[in-house]
Design an enzyme around this catalytic site. Structure first.
Site, PDB file in Angstrom:
ATOM      1  CB  SER A 214      -3.648   6.825  -0.111  1.00 17.97           C
ATOM      2  OG  SER A 214      -2.633   7.141  -1.018  1.00 17.97           O
TER       3      SER A 214
ATOM      4  CG  ASP B 233       2.403   1.198  -1.648  1.00 15.75           C
ATOM      5  OD1 ASP B 233       2.853   1.954  -2.533  1.00 15.75           O
ATOM      6  OD2 ASP B 233       1.551   1.568  -0.816  1.00 15.75           O
TER       7      ASP B 233
ATOM      8  CG  HIS C 144      -0.887   2.949  -2.780  1.00 16.84           C
ATOM      9  ND1 HIS C 144      -0.260   3.374  -1.627  1.00 16.84           N
ATOM     10  CD2 HIS C 144      -1.762   3.920  -3.126  1.00 16.84           C
ATOM     11  CE1 HIS C 144      -0.733   4.553  -1.300  1.00 16.84           C
ATOM     12  NE2 HIS C 144      -1.647   4.913  -2.195  1.00 16.84           N
TER      13      HIS C 144
END
Length: 315
Positions: A155, A251, A281
């Site tokens: 991320s 996501d 995610h």
């Protein structure tokens, strides 16, 4: 494809996360931390795990060093945790660092970089770049091979890894063998199209959550034009290390993650991009029990080992 059945069952028994911008940052950090440290770790064996600090641009940076079993010198990977540049620490993604160290048969140095909003852009990048340089300089002391260095992140950490790869290329050192990016977007702000519309309300991450994290992180909109925030906006992508890019199907930022792959490929960079069906995610954090997360870790580690093996042959 619908949400993974195992995730669907898990979410059905949990209250829905509120929109991020409605939660005070200290409470958000504590909620993420408490939920993260309750997750089962991957069933891997390591030779050692140790905490220390290293010099940084604004003081000492805490790091955690994971050493695999076996005989070195090992490759060394600087790893940067996710959390929107606002949450996360050495504990919240401890499971990912463990899985990476064991699976890639590499020393992993996990970096506890400074967080927003207390420390605005580019503080996190400055810390991670300093850590990348430190890893390369001190690889031998750690039991590593200074010719086999990589960067990785999930991320926000994936953005940091991409940025450090660009910074290393521009600086001429360290020469990186691989970059691993689990669902870190290549561009900001997230374009409101495709997956951003389809999964705007999550699950887990909402599009507005992603926007809000960046509102806390940047100084002003001009930061979005900096390649450290939007790696796709670098003037050139030639000469970068081979890249593994993983995205989650369900996501909102999926398309922004995957869009970096063709940019790298056009520049002649070896890229493996994989979309994991039914995943959301942050899914690699569920490495201890989720097959999709285990696949994403195994794929990244296989890619890293291949690149380190090639670098050894070319040394």
């Amino acid at each position: 494809m619908p949400l993974d059945p195992q995730l669907e069952a898990m979410f059905a028994n949990q209250p829905e996360w509120p929109p991020i911008r409605t939660v005070p940052v200290p409470a958000l950090r504590e909620a993420v931390r408490s939920s993260s440290i309750q997750m089962p770790p991957p069933q891997v064996s390591l030779a050692s795990v140790s905490d220390r600090t290293i010099p940084g641009p604004a003081g000492e940076i805490p790091v955690r060093i994971y050493t695999p079993e076996g005989s070195g010198p090992f490759p060394v990977i600087a790893y940067f945790h996710g959390g929107g540049f606002v949450v996360g620490d050495l504990d919240t993604q401890d499971m990912i660092a463990r899985g990476l160290a064991a699976g890639a048969e590499s020393i992993v140095v996990s970096v506890d970089y400074r967080l927003a909003p207390e420390h605005k852009f580019p503080a996190a990048f400055d810390d991670c770049w300093a850590a990348t340089q430190w890893v390369a300089t001190n690889a031998a002391e750690l039991g590593g091979n200074p010719a086999l260095i990589g960067v990785a992140g999930d991320s926000a950490g994936g953005v940091l890894a991409s940025a450090c790869a660009l910074l290393a290329r521009d600086a001429g050192s360290p020469r990186l063998s691989v970059q691993i990016n689990w669902y870190g977007p290549g561009i900001h702000p997230i374009p409101e199209e495709g997956s951003a519309i389809e999964f705007a309300d999550g699950p887990i991450l909402r599009l507005d959550d992603a926007h809000y994290f960046w509102e806390l992180h940047i100084r002003d909109d001009s930061d979005f034009d900096d390649f450290r925030a939007s790696p796709m906006k670098a003037v050139s992508h030639e000469g970068l290390p081979p890249a593994f890019i993983a995205s989650a199907e369900c996501d909102p930022i999926r398309d922004a993650v995957e869009s970096y792959a063709p940019v790298l490929e056009k520049a002649g960079i070896e890229v493996e991009v994989k979309r994991y069906p039914g995943m959301v995610h942050g899914f690699v954090s569920w490495l201890g029990f989720l097959p999709g997360a285990q696949a994403a870790m195994a794929d990244a580690c296989a890619f890293a080992k291949k690149q380190f093996a090639a670098a050894r042959q070319n040394a």
